[in-house]
Design an enzyme around this catalytic site. Structure first.
Site, mmCIF file in Angstrom:
data_model
loop_
_atom_site.group_PDB
_atom_site.id
_atom_site.type_symbol
_atom_site.label_atom_id
_atom_site.label_comp_id
_atom_site.label_asym_id
_atom_site.label_seq_id
_atom_site.Cartn_x
_atom_site.Cartn_y
_atom_site.Cartn_z
ATOM 1 N N GLU A 1 33.997 -14.188 4.190
ATOM 2 C CA GLU A 1 34.588 -14.204 5.525
ATOM 3 C C GLU A 1 33.477 -13.891 6.521
ATOM 4 O O GLU A 1 32.644 -13.003 6.275
ATOM 5 C CB GLU A 1 35.683 -13.120 5.611
ATOM 6 C CG GLU A 1 36.372 -13.042 6.970
ATOM 7 C CD GLU A 1 37.461 -11.957 7.012
ATOM 8 O OE1 GLU A 1 37.455 -11.059 6.163
ATOM 9 O OE2 GLU A 1 38.319 -12.036 7.913
ATOM 10 N N HIS B 1 33.430 -5.537 5.789
ATOM 11 C CA HIS B 1 34.319 -4.951 4.783
ATOM 12 C C HIS B 1 34.267 -5.724 3.477
ATOM 13 O O HIS B 1 33.804 -6.860 3.439
ATOM 14 C CB HIS B 1 35.775 -4.871 5.269
ATOM 15 C CG HIS B 1 36.413 -6.192 5.590
ATOM 16 N ND1 HIS B 1 36.339 -6.778 6.830
ATOM 17 C CD2 HIS B 1 37.144 -7.049 4.833
ATOM 18 C CE1 HIS B 1 37.000 -7.930 6.823
ATOM 19 N NE2 HIS B 1 37.494 -8.123 5.619
HETATM 20 CO CO CO Z 1 38.762 -9.712 5.419
#
Ligand code: CO
Length: 134
Positions: A130, A7
């Site tokens: 991330e 994402h």
């Molecule tokens: Co995230």
């Protein structure tokens, strides 16, 4: 080592407005807001055919995106999330390469109930990264 783009997270000052923008002009499929108190954010998930966009708004006093929104009052891209097969192996490889892992280096359970780690933006082209175990 990194796999799919899981994402892109966009911090926004007004979650309802941002969700309406993605649902309306952009014609995307958006979720209802999901409060994640452990992460200090409320999230709207935008499902795209090949990845997700996460619209993040602060939740509570010490939200991790509070300072970001002070510096970017109209919102902005907060981080990108790449999938890895083995998060501990990924962490050890990155540390051996000199990259800084944020926090104590132990994976936390992220917004999708999978272990995640964050890498220092200064080590990755000014982008908070991330890693999520797929
Ligand atoms: Co995230």
């Amino acid at each position: 080592m990194i796999g799919r783009l899981n994402h892109v997270a966009i911090a926004v000052p007004d979650l309802a407005k941002a969700a309406a923008l993605y649902a309306g002009p952009l014609g995307a499929e958006v979720s209802a807001p999901v409060a994640l108190p452990a992460h200090g954010v409320t999230v709207v998930f935008v499902a795209l055919p090949n990845t997700k966009i996460e619209l993040l708004a602060p939740l509570g006093e010490a939200s991790p995106i509070g300072r970001f929104l002070e510096q970017n009052p109209s919102g902005g891209i907060h981080h990108v999330c790449y999938e890895v097969d083995d998060i501990l192996a990924a962490r050890d490889r990155l540390k051996a390469e000199g990259a800084r892992v944020l926090g104590d280096g132990a994976p936390r359970i992220g917004a999708h109930d999978r272990p995640v780690l964050f890498l220092h933006p200064k080590d990755f082209c000014g982008t908070l990264v991330e890693l999520e175990q797929a």
